[in-house]
Design a protein around this motif. Structure first.
Motif, mmCIF file in Angstrom:
data_model
loop_
_atom_site.group_PDB
_atom_site.id
_atom_site.type_symbol
_atom_site.label_atom_id
_atom_site.label_comp_id
_atom_site.label_asym_id
_atom_site.label_seq_id
_atom_site.Cartn_x
_atom_site.Cartn_y
_atom_site.Cartn_z
ATOM 1 N N UNK A 16 0.741 -1.252 0.047
ATOM 2 C CA UNK A 16 -0.057 0.015 0.166
ATOM 3 C C UNK A 16 0.868 1.243 0.095
ATOM 4 N N UNK A 17 1.779 1.164 0.668
ATOM 5 C CA UNK A 17 2.913 2.246 0.722
ATOM 6 C C UNK A 17 3.447 2.547 -0.588
ATOM 7 N N UNK A 18 3.733 1.593 -1.473
ATOM 8 C CA UNK A 18 4.084 1.896 -2.703
ATOM 9 C C UNK A 18 3.142 2.040 -3.862
ATOM 10 N N UNK A 19 1.960 1.645 -3.421
ATOM 11 C CA UNK A 19 0.954 1.703 -4.753
ATOM 12 C C UNK A 19 0.141 3.149 -4.328
ATOM 13 N N UNK A 20 0.047 3.593 -3.358
ATOM 14 C CA UNK A 20 -0.590 5.043 -3.240
ATOM 15 C C UNK A 20 0.094 6.245 -3.945
ATOM 16 N N UNK A 21 1.341 6.058 -3.599
ATOM 17 C CA UNK A 21 2.230 7.246 -4.460
ATOM 18 C C UNK A 21 2.302 7.025 -6.010
ATOM 19 N N UNK A 22 2.122 5.614 -6.374
ATOM 20 C CA UNK A 22 1.893 5.618 -7.927
ATOM 21 C C UNK A 22 0.593 5.933 -8.275
ATOM 22 N N UNK A 23 -0.400 5.582 -7.552
ATOM 23 C CA UNK A 23 -1.695 6.330 -7.880
ATOM 24 C C UNK A 23 -1.897 7.765 -7.977
ATOM 25 N N UNK A 25 0.461 9.961 -8.279
ATOM 26 C CA UNK A 25 1.251 10.298 -9.587
ATOM 27 C C UNK A 25 0.326 10.215 -10.896
ATOM 28 N N UNK A 26 -0.055 9.019 -10.981
ATOM 29 C CA UNK A 26 -0.827 8.573 -12.310
ATOM 30 C C UNK A 26 -2.159 9.552 -12.508
ATOM 31 N N UNK A 27 -2.761 9.697 -11.439
ATOM 32 C CA UNK A 27 -3.992 10.717 -11.302
ATOM 33 C C UNK A 27 -3.651 12.038 -11.721
ATOM 34 N N UNK A 28 -2.589 12.563 -11.094
ATOM 35 C CA UNK A 28 -2.095 13.836 -11.362
ATOM 36 C C UNK A 28 -1.489 13.958 -12.516
ATOM 37 N N UNK A 29 -0.827 13.164 -13.097
ATOM 38 C CA UNK A 29 -0.339 13.259 -14.565
ATOM 39 C C UNK A 29 -1.541 13.183 -15.512
ATOM 40 N N UNK A 160 -6.000 22.126 -12.786
ATOM 41 C CA UNK A 160 -4.449 21.752 -12.926
ATOM 42 C C UNK A 160 -3.640 21.843 -11.667
ATOM 43 N N UNK A 161 -4.307 22.558 -10.692
ATOM 44 C CA UNK A 161 -3.702 22.833 -9.498
ATOM 45 C C UNK A 161 -3.995 21.522 -8.733
ATOM 46 N N UNK A 162 -5.065 20.827 -8.829
ATOM 47 C CA UNK A 162 -5.211 19.371 -8.206
ATOM 48 C C UNK A 162 -4.164 18.317 -8.788
ATOM 49 N N UNK A 163 -3.945 18.390 -10.060
ATOM 50 C CA UNK A 163 -3.157 17.465 -10.728
ATOM 51 C C UNK A 163 -1.524 17.860 -10.088
ATOM 52 N N UNK A 164 -1.323 18.858 -10.122
ATOM 53 C CA UNK A 164 -0.112 19.159 -9.483
ATOM 54 C C UNK A 164 0.278 18.903 -8.198
ATOM 55 N N UNK A 165 -0.652 19.114 -7.243
ATOM 56 C CA UNK A 165 -0.810 18.721 -5.904
ATOM 57 C C UNK A 165 -0.758 17.265 -5.739
ATOM 58 N N UNK A 166 -1.456 16.298 -6.585
ATOM 59 C CA UNK A 166 -1.369 14.952 -6.513
ATOM 60 C C UNK A 166 -0.056 14.599 -6.773
ATOM 61 N N UNK A 167 0.882 15.245 -7.775
ATOM 62 C CA UNK A 167 2.017 14.872 -8.091
ATOM 63 C C UNK A 167 3.044 15.239 -6.993
#
Length: 181
Positions: A16-23, A25-29, A160-167
């Protein structure tokens, strides 16, 4: 060295610790790419020298339906031929109609909407010409209208701000996971 297997719940936590950052990052991108994709039709057209307009009346139907986007290229009035669709200023609005007659001596065009029974009452003077319609795409004009309005621009900035914040969140979560190791 401890080769003792980890309990299954601890394995799930590590995944989960690895999956959440990936998700994140993908959503933000994906969000940032969507914002860019929405802005491309106007931005590229402007870079190439076109004016972009949304069709709000049915005077040119069925050739150009309501909700279409028009790409208008600047041309010299002498280059316009009968049968061309032109965009011109009239009573504070930009109208697009087909040229029925080109009166070179008078410096004006006689125009008519395809769906109209009669020619336009007032001829279009050369000085009122915006340009010739080079392309039109149905439905896209309605979308452009939505996100080029003031509220649409605000939504695009927030999106766009939401996407940047997710990244940014994804990066911080990765850093935290590295520190925990």
């Amino acid at each position: 060295m401890n080769n003792k297997p980890l309990p299954s719940n601890e394995i799930s936590v590590k995944k989960g610790r690895r999956l959440i950052p990936v998700l994140c990052n993908m959503a933000g991108t994906l969000i940032l790419l969507a914002v860019i994709a929405f802005c491309l039709p106007i931005t590229l057209a402007k870079i190439r020298g076109y004016e972009v307009y949304n069709v709000v009346s049915g005077s040119m139907e069925p050739a150009i339906p309501v909700g279409s986007v028009l790409y208008v290229e600047q041309v010299e009035p002498e280059e316009v031929e009968e049968g061309d669709v032109i965009a011109f200023h009239s009573a504070g609005a930009v109208i697009s109609h087909r040229v029925v007659r080109h009166r070179v001596v008078e410096g004006e065009f006689v125009t008519k909407g395809d769906a109209n029974q009669e020619e336009d009452m007032n001829p279009v003077k050369y000085r009122d010409l915006v340009g010739r319609v080079s392309r039109h795409y149905p439905v896209i004009g309605d979308l452009l209208f939505l996100y080029t309005s003031n509220i649409g621009k605000a939504y695009m900035v927030c999106f766009a701000a939401c996407g940047a914040m997710l990244n940014i969140l994804a990066g911080r979560l990765r850093d935290r996971n590295r520190e925990a190791l």
